[in-house]
Design a protein around this motif. Structure first.
Motif, mmCIF file in Angstrom:
data_model
loop_
_atom_site.group_PDB
_atom_site.id
_atom_site.type_symbol
_atom_site.label_atom_id
_atom_site.label_comp_id
_atom_site.label_asym_id
_atom_site.label_seq_id
_atom_site.Cartn_x
_atom_site.Cartn_y
_atom_site.Cartn_z
ATOM 1 N N LEU A 6 12.708 9.744 -1.771
ATOM 2 C CA LEU A 6 12.943 8.517 -2.541
ATOM 3 C C LEU A 6 11.744 7.599 -2.504
ATOM 4 O O LEU A 6 11.451 6.898 -3.467
ATOM 5 C CB LEU A 6 14.174 7.788 -1.998
ATOM 6 C CG LEU A 6 15.501 8.397 -2.431
ATOM 7 C CD1 LEU A 6 16.650 7.650 -1.784
ATOM 8 C CD2 LEU A 6 15.638 8.331 -3.937
ATOM 9 N N THR A 7 11.042 7.597 -1.368
ATOM 10 C CA THR A 7 9.851 6.746 -1.289
ATOM 11 C C THR A 7 8.831 7.194 -2.307
ATOM 12 O O THR A 7 8.244 6.379 -3.024
ATOM 13 C CB THR A 7 9.231 6.837 0.110
ATOM 14 O OG1 THR A 7 10.240 6.623 1.063
ATOM 15 C CG2 THR A 7 8.128 5.825 0.275
ATOM 16 N N PHE A 8 8.566 8.489 -2.355
ATOM 17 C CA PHE A 8 7.604 8.977 -3.331
ATOM 18 C C PHE A 8 8.054 8.691 -4.744
ATOM 19 O O PHE A 8 7.247 8.340 -5.607
ATOM 20 C CB PHE A 8 7.382 10.478 -3.148
ATOM 21 C CG PHE A 8 6.414 10.777 -2.052
ATOM 22 C CD1 PHE A 8 6.827 11.459 -0.913
ATOM 23 C CD2 PHE A 8 5.104 10.363 -2.143
ATOM 24 C CE1 PHE A 8 5.936 11.725 0.106
ATOM 25 C CE2 PHE A 8 4.203 10.624 -1.132
ATOM 26 C CZ PHE A 8 4.622 11.308 0.001
ATOM 27 N N VAL A 9 9.371 8.839 -4.976
ATOM 28 C CA VAL A 9 9.895 8.533 -6.306
ATOM 29 C C VAL A 9 9.620 7.080 -6.652
ATOM 30 O O VAL A 9 9.199 6.749 -7.762
ATOM 31 C CB VAL A 9 11.409 8.830 -6.367
ATOM 32 C CG1 VAL A 9 12.003 8.255 -7.642
ATOM 33 C CG2 VAL A 9 11.639 10.322 -6.311
ATOM 34 N N GLY A 10 9.846 6.203 -5.647
ATOM 35 C CA GLY A 10 9.591 4.789 -5.889
ATOM 36 C C GLY A 10 8.152 4.535 -6.291
ATOM 37 O O GLY A 10 7.863 3.834 -7.265
ATOM 38 N N PHE A 11 7.216 5.135 -5.540
ATOM 39 C CA PHE A 11 5.810 4.947 -5.891
ATOM 40 C C PHE A 11 5.497 5.548 -7.236
ATOM 41 O O PHE A 11 4.698 5.018 -8.006
ATOM 42 C CB PHE A 11 4.907 5.581 -4.823
ATOM 43 C CG PHE A 11 4.613 4.637 -3.697
ATOM 44 C CD1 PHE A 11 5.167 4.850 -2.450
ATOM 45 C CD2 PHE A 11 3.807 3.528 -3.886
ATOM 46 C CE1 PHE A 11 4.905 3.971 -1.414
ATOM 47 C CE2 PHE A 11 3.540 2.654 -2.860
ATOM 48 C CZ PHE A 11 4.094 2.872 -1.617
ATOM 49 N N GLY A 12 6.132 6.695 -7.501
ATOM 50 C CA GLY A 12 5.891 7.347 -8.779
ATOM 51 C C GLY A 12 6.288 6.455 -9.947
ATOM 52 O O GLY A 12 5.538 6.276 -10.912
ATOM 53 N N VAL A 13 7.491 5.863 -9.836
ATOM 54 C CA VAL A 13 7.955 4.983 -10.913
ATOM 55 C C VAL A 13 7.001 3.810 -11.092
ATOM 56 O O VAL A 13 6.638 3.440 -12.201
ATOM 57 C CB VAL A 13 9.378 4.485 -10.601
ATOM 58 C CG1 VAL A 13 9.796 3.420 -11.574
ATOM 59 C CG2 VAL A 13 10.339 5.643 -10.633
ATOM 60 N N GLY A 14 6.581 3.234 -9.945
ATOM 61 C CA GLY A 14 5.642 2.115 -10.021
ATOM 62 C C GLY A 14 4.363 2.517 -10.725
ATOM 63 O O GLY A 14 3.817 1.766 -11.531
ATOM 64 N N THR A 15 3.882 3.721 -10.411
ATOM 65 C CA THR A 15 2.637 4.174 -11.016
ATOM 66 C C THR A 15 2.794 4.371 -12.512
ATOM 67 O O THR A 15 1.921 3.987 -13.298
ATOM 68 C CB THR A 15 2.197 5.500 -10.368
ATOM 69 O OG1 THR A 15 2.350 5.398 -8.972
ATOM 70 C CG2 THR A 15 0.769 5.803 -10.707
#
Lengths: 500, 440
Positions: A6-15
């Motif tokens: 989920l953390t990576f997903v969060g960063f992905g969405v932000g990017t």
């Protein structure tokens, strides 16, 4: 496991949103809020690479209001924040003119509570300020060595139990200006994982970083040392002239305490030198506040170079390096700071002197109890507060890093979205916390960092803990898989109260 | 059932063989190569790159036993000048007590005499009462106080720029500002006589450094032209290489001023030190917001270091107030500088180095007396002569081995607004006397 995903997903969405926004900005669909290049300079090579600032523009900017919060009072256990609002999503801020009063301070490095404005306590500082003024206007080697500096250096040497010490005007500069003086091209340094400041000026020096997940991994350090001695300098295979191991007393982002006894035994076995940076640990650990050397019951002579700063536990500014007389004499002659940088200003020196005298019991101030115990009260209070705080957090089910005795408590948040939410809601409850994310920590391990202080009372800690409890449930921060103890009251009574 | 299954399998086999025949040749060849490669990787022995295993464990142990490091620091001789430094008792103001003797201070950079100013001290006292001494944190983590913001505002207005950023140490200001903008691969044109802090900043930035002769604009132009021809040879690289010029306003090592109008019509970044005239500690950078804002996240000395103690920030604000209210102190200072510059001319054996309006002058030996060490010893005798008779001077100190262009040894003479004309004349005549007695 799912947390990491989920953390990576969060960063992905932000990017993704970041790219989208950049696209819209480039095409003029969205207003550009950041300051722009001048017209005449449009033909110059751009000053900042676009991609370097991607993170700043798109991810950092969204939660920027959690950092650089200005305060308008002493950074004691409670402080007053200036209220500021943003009309355009954190691009600019505006002060409303109101202050938020009595916010509990869990962010300042005020471990022993010396950041205070009690006129009685500051009596000597006021006097010295009146006598000496605020500046020095000269360097140590020219006309800048005052009798106050000599007094302070003798006191520091006595406090630490070493032969001699030298003080510098700025903590960060202490490292950046003295390490290059100690090591040159044919020396090697082993960097033990370092969060610290001032290390960036080391370029021609061959240094090896040990990655952060190896804190405490003595075997890797041993292997590095062996390889260094056996294989010598890269390519030429000439022997290294010296090997220096750099460690920190308490790592400020992890909260863990270095394992000094093992490192000292390694250093003795392989004839390396040890440089110990006690920026966070001097005054904060150890039975009488003398740092990790005392905490492990070791001899200060075992550490070749003892370095520390006065900004944290002593509520002042500046740094010191202490050790054998030969070392300090060398630094007096060859340190960049002694020759080119201004010396410490006298009122600040006086603050350190009074704080140290208080810790050593050399002055007569009582802190409310009998004189013989008074001078230790701050250190003990800090120890009590630390252990209580950490234990309660553990019970509630948060994941916290670090040694049980370290007053730096990092609480893991992991997901980027929670960084902003956590800090803002804590502020709404009148508690000021510090959150850190990438690039100061690994990308998946964003955290909130609490600094426990001796000046915090039990009530303040309880307020904070209750707020954390609520917020932890609301934001699902209780990642720990250990089950909570159902009888917290049993520990409290037996372990802590008898010390009074 | 088994028969049906085997027939089904046969069918699949036939289809596969058909597919083989129908596939284009290159496809098959590529697949064939890939399969061979995989087989090779599976069967080749893995080898560790590190293990230059020509040494047996026993030999390794021996190497470790035998290795002797150098001592951590080389011993320093007892009469190294740095170990016999002057100790000042009391504040380093106009009348200074050096090693027990009372002198007039010609050695501290207290140009505007603000070190002893009552208003500055009371502003600092008020701040001390409100904020205590230290800030206990870097700017990002509750270390930003309203006095810091006020000081930055005032500095920006005073210097007539958009924005200013303060650092808590003068040396760290320029040493952090340069690497924030100039990275590896960029080019920096810098004057030879740049001070040590600039040199350290340049070292930290890892950029290409091109030195031009001190204050020599034609040399700079030559270097810039050379760079242009380089660029034309390699335009792709040129498009990503940034170029910077770094000069000092008043050079600390030589006492003269850079020819600014010839150099450029607009300045991007001004970096300054609050430790001299402003009688405080710290430094600041000012310029356009576009530029200064970048340092807030990437200036090493800003992000990772505790902020300036508020009492020092308050002292600096008060000093700015005084400077703005009394603009004539600058004229007074200038007049005094010119006076002493004139008075020090013509001393046999010593040259005055520096502009006539520079408040920090160097006195260098006309000819060297053999080695640098001898020169330093002679200058020390002159300085001691003066201190014994009531004028405090100091030698300019450098790190001999680290400087790129080591200036010759010299005595530093500092002019402040508090020195009276009579004192200036007395100092000049005393230095003349000292030079005569020591050098002849």
């Amino acid at each position: 496991m799912y947390v990491a995903v989920l953390t990576f997903v969060g960063f992905g969405v932000g990017t993704i949103f970041g790219y989208l926004r950049d696209f819209m900005r480039a095409w003029g669909l969205e207003k550009r809020n950041v300051a722009q290049e001048r017209e005449q300079q449009k033909d110059f090579v751009p000053l900042y690479q676009d991609f370097e600032n991607f993170y700043t523009r798109n991810l950092y900017m969204r939660i920027r209001d959690n950092w650089n919060r200005p305060i308008c009072s002493v950074p004691g256990p409670q402080f007053d924040l200036m209220e500021r609002v943003t009309d355009d999503y954190n691009w600019t801020f505006r002060f409303t003119g109101r202050t938020i009063k009595n916010v509990i301070n869990m962010g300042s490095y005020n471990y022993l509570g010396f950041a205070e404005t009690d006129p009685n306590a500051l009596k000597t500082v006021t006097k010295e300020l009146q006598k000496y003024g605020t500046g020095i206007c000269s360097t140590r080697q020219e006309m800048g060595t005052l009798d106050k500096h000599v007094e302070l250096e003798n006191l520091v040497a006595k406090f630490l139990g070493v032969e001699d010490a030298m003080v510098f005007g700025m903590g960060f500069a202490t490292n950046s200006m003295n390490i290059p003086a100690l090591v040159g091209k044919a020396n090697m340094k082993q960097y033990y994982p370092f969060d610290g400041d001032g290390m960036n000026s080391l370029h021609d020096i061959h240094s090896r970083f040990l990655p952060k997940n190896l804190i405490g991994d003595m075997q890797s350090l041993e292997k590095l040392l062996r390889d260094a001695i056996i294989y010598g300098q890269p390519r030429s295979h000439r022997a290294w002239k010296k090997i220096i191991i750099l460690v920190e007393g308490i790592y400020s982002m992890e909260g863990s305490i270095v394992q000094l006894p093992e490192i000292v035994s390694l250093k003795k076995k392989y004839k390396a030198y040890l440089y110990l940076d006690e920026a966070h640990s001097i005054g904060a650990v150890g039975a009488t506040g003398r740092g990790v050397v005392e905490y492990f019951g070791m001899n200060p002579d075992d550490v070749d170079v003892l370095m520390g700063t006065f900004t944290k536990s002593f509520g002042a500014a500046g740094g010191y390096i202490a050790g054998k007389k030969g070392l300090v004499d060398f630094l007096r002659a060859h340190s960049h700071s002694a020759v080119y940088a201004t010396s410490m200003c006298p009122p600040v020196a006086e603050q350190i002197i009074r704080a140290m005298k208080c810790l050593m019991g050399l002055d007569g101030t009582t802190q409310g109890k009998t004189p013989s115990l008074a001078w230790l009260q701050r250190v003990r209070q800090l120890g009590k507060n630390t252990r209580y705080f950490r234990r309660r957090l553990h019970e509630m089910g948060f994941i916290i890093y670090g040694n049980d005795d370290s007053p730096v408590v990092p609480l893991l948040l992991y997901m980027p979205g929670k960084i902003g939410a956590f800090a803002r809601r804590m502020l709404e409850k009148n508690i000021g916390v510090v959150v850190v994310g990438f690039p100061a920590t690994p990308i998946t391990e964003s955290r909130a960092r609490f600094c426990v202080s001796a000046a915090h009372t039990r009530e303040m800690l309880d307020t904070v803990l209750n707020a954390l409890d609520e917020l932890g449930d609301f934001l699902h921060l209780k990642y720990s898989r250990y089950s909570k103890s159902s009888h917290p009251e049993l520990y409290e009574e037996t372990l802590f109260e008898f010390e009074d | 059932m088994a028969a049906a299954a085997s027939v089904g399998q046969q069918w699949v086999l036939v289809e596969m063989v058909q597919a083989f025949y129908e596939a284009p040749a290159y496809h098959l060849i590529l697949e064939g190569i890939l399969i061979l490669w995989i087989i090779r990787l599976i069967f080749s022995k893995t080898y560790k790159l590190q293990e230059r295993s020509d040494l047996t464990p026993k030999e390794k142990e021996e190497l470790i036993e035998e290795w002797q490091p150098e001592p951590l620091v080389p011993p320093v001789s007892k009469d190294h000048p740095a170990l016999n430094y002057n100790i000042v008792s009391g504040p380093p103001t106009h009348k200074i007590i050096v090693n027990g003797k009372e002198c007039i201070n010609f050695a501290s950079f207290n140009f505007l005499g603000l070190l002893d100013n009552e208003k500055v001290k009371s502003a600092a006292q008020a701040s001390l009462k409100k904020y205590g001494v230290g800030t206990c944190g870097p700017r990002g983590f509750y270390g930003t106080f309203d006095v810091h913001l006020e000081l930055e505002d005032r500095l920006a207005k005073f210097m007539r720029t958009e924005e200013a950023i303060i650092y808590s140490y003068g040396f760290a200001t320029i040493a952090s500002a340069i690497p924030a903008y100039s990275k590896r691969g960029d080019i920096v044109f810098v004057d030879e006589a740049a001070c040590f802090a600039i040199q350290k900043g340049l070292q930290a930035s890892r950029s290409n450094i091109k030195l031009f002769k001190h204050n020599d604009m034609t040399d700079l132009e030559r270097l810039l032209k050379e760079q242009e021809t380089e660029d034309q040879k390699n335009p792709r690289k040129a498009r990503v290489t940034r170029r910077f010029i770094v000069v000092e306003g008043l050079y600390m090592n030589t006492g003269d001023i850079c020819p600014l109008p010839e150099l450029i019509d607009d300045i991007d970044l001004i970096s300054a030190n609050m430790e001299n005239s402003l009688a405080s500690i710290g430094g600041f950078c000012c310029g356009r917001s576009f530029i200064i804002d970048h340092q807030r996240l990437s200036g090493q000395g800003y992000c990772f270091s505790a902020s300036l103690p508020p009492l020092l920030a308050a002292a600096a604000i008060e000093a700015l107030n005084i400077m703005e209210d009394n603009p004539d102190i600058f004229h007074t200072l200038r007049a005094k500088c010119e006076r002493i510059h004139r008075a020090l001319q013509g001393i046999s054996g010593l040259n005055v180095v520096g502009e006539s309006f520079s408040p920090a002058l160097h006195l260098r030996l006309e000819d060297s007396y053999g080695s640098r060490e001898n020169d330093v010893k002679l200058l020390k005798k002159i300085v001691d002569y003066c201190i014994n008779r009531g004028i405090a001077l100091t030698q300019a100190r450098y790190l001999d081995k680290e400087e790129k262009y080591l200036p010759s040894p010299s005595i530093r003479v500092v002019v402040t607004v508090e020195q009276t004309e009579e004192e200036l004349d007395r100092a000049a005549s005393l230095i003349k006397e000292a030079a005569q007695s020591v050098l002849n």
